[in-house]
Design a protein around this motif. Structure first.
Motif, PDB file in Angstrom:
ATOM      1  N   ARG A  11      27.576   4.721 -15.735  1.00  0.00           N
ATOM      2  CA  ARG A  11      28.144   4.738 -17.077  1.00  0.00           C
ATOM      3  C   ARG A  11      27.051   5.127 -18.073  1.00  0.00           C
ATOM      4  O   ARG A  11      25.950   4.609 -18.028  1.00  0.00           O
ATOM      5  N   PRO A  13      25.931   5.907 -22.270  1.00  0.00           N
ATOM      6  CA  PRO A  13      26.323   5.472 -23.622  1.00  0.00           C
ATOM      7  C   PRO A  13      27.166   6.530 -24.324  1.00  0.00           C
ATOM      8  O   PRO A  13      26.904   7.719 -24.184  1.00  0.00           O
ATOM      9  N   SER A  14      28.161   6.084 -25.088  1.00  0.00           N
ATOM     10  CA  SER A  14      28.960   7.017 -25.887  1.00  0.00           C
ATOM     11  C   SER A  14      28.186   7.359 -27.164  1.00  0.00           C
ATOM     12  O   SER A  14      27.039   6.961 -27.320  1.00  0.00           O
ATOM     13  N   GLN A  17      26.558   4.418 -28.987  1.00  0.00           N
ATOM     14  CA  GLN A  17      25.827   3.478 -28.145  1.00  0.00           C
ATOM     15  C   GLN A  17      24.447   3.995 -27.765  1.00  0.00           C
ATOM     16  O   GLN A  17      24.205   5.196 -27.773  1.00  0.00           O
ATOM     17  N   PRO A  46      29.243 -10.397 -25.686  1.00  0.00           N
ATOM     18  CA  PRO A  46      30.636 -10.764 -25.959  1.00  0.00           C
ATOM     19  C   PRO A  46      31.189 -11.731 -24.909  1.00  0.00           C
ATOM     20  O   PRO A  46      30.695 -11.794 -23.781  1.00  0.00           O
ATOM     21  N   ALA A  63      23.830  -0.887 -25.569  1.00  0.00           N
ATOM     22  CA  ALA A  63      24.099  -1.652 -26.786  1.00  0.00           C
ATOM     23  C   ALA A  63      24.826  -0.761 -27.777  1.00  0.00           C
ATOM     24  O   ALA A  63      24.557   0.437 -27.852  1.00  0.00           O
ATOM     25  N   GLU A  64      25.742  -1.367 -28.519  1.00  0.00           N
ATOM     26  CA  GLU A  64      26.447  -0.624 -29.571  1.00  0.00           C
ATOM     27  C   GLU A  64      26.115  -1.257 -30.922  1.00  0.00           C
ATOM     28  O   GLU A  64      26.615  -2.330 -31.246  1.00  0.00           O
ATOM     29  N   TRP A  66      26.053  -2.370 -34.730  1.00  0.00           N
ATOM     30  CA  TRP A  66      27.160  -2.604 -35.651  1.00  0.00           C
ATOM     31  C   TRP A  66      27.120  -1.581 -36.768  1.00  0.00           C
ATOM     32  O   TRP A  66      26.053  -1.229 -37.261  1.00  0.00           O
ATOM     33  N   ASN A  74      26.221  -5.161 -30.208  1.00  0.00           N
ATOM     34  CA  ASN A  74      26.929  -5.803 -29.107  1.00  0.00           C
ATOM     35  C   ASN A  74      26.412  -5.234 -27.793  1.00  0.00           C
ATOM     36  O   ASN A  74      26.189  -4.033 -27.680  1.00  0.00           O
ATOM     37  N   GLU A  76      27.261  -3.957 -24.374  1.00  0.00           N
ATOM     38  CA  GLU A  76      28.500  -3.442 -23.802  1.00  0.00           C
ATOM     39  C   GLU A  76      28.474  -3.362 -22.280  1.00  0.00           C
ATOM     40  O   GLU A  76      29.512  -3.391 -21.639  1.00  0.00           O
ATOM     41  N   TRP A  77      27.288  -3.238 -21.705  1.00  0.00           N
ATOM     42  CA  TRP A  77      27.195  -2.996 -20.270  1.00  0.00           C
ATOM     43  C   TRP A  77      25.808  -3.381 -19.785  1.00  0.00           C
ATOM     44  O   TRP A  77      24.836  -3.201 -20.504  1.00  0.00           O
TER      45      TRP A  77
END
Length: 94
Positions: A11, A13-14, A17, A46, A63-64, A66, A74, A76-77
């Motif tokens: 995966r 990062p988008s 992210q 989370p 990490a995403e 804020w 946050n 994320e993975w």
């Protein structure tokens, strides 16, 4: 068995992210992150990850940050050690 055949599609990062490394546990569901964009952020684990995924110091995560508070993010993975090694070999992270 060659390394190429062991390669997994990981995966990535988008747009918003970033890759990050956990530098310290802050207690509860908070960790200190050193993000790849050079920022140090307070990371929040989370609830959906909190008890299923143990996050330790030195782990590589996505990490995403804020939108409204860039110094927080946050988690994320989390990558396991093998996946993190692959990311390093492919040059995605240091």
């Amino acid at each position: 068995m060659s390394n190429e055949s062991q390669r997994k599609n990981l995966r990535m990062p988008s747009d918003k992210q970033v890759f990050a490394v956990v530098t310290r546990h802050e207690g509860g569901n908070h960790v200190r992150l050193q993000c790849q964009d050079g920022e140090t952020r307070m990371g929040r684990i989370p609830g959906r990850m909190k008890y299923r995924t143990w996050i330790n110091e030195g782990d590589v995560v996505i990490a995403e940050p804020w939108d409204w508070q860039d110094e927080k993010a946050n988690v994320e993975w989390r990558y396991d050690e093998q996946d993190a090694q692959q990311l390093r070999q492919e040059g995605h992270i240091e």
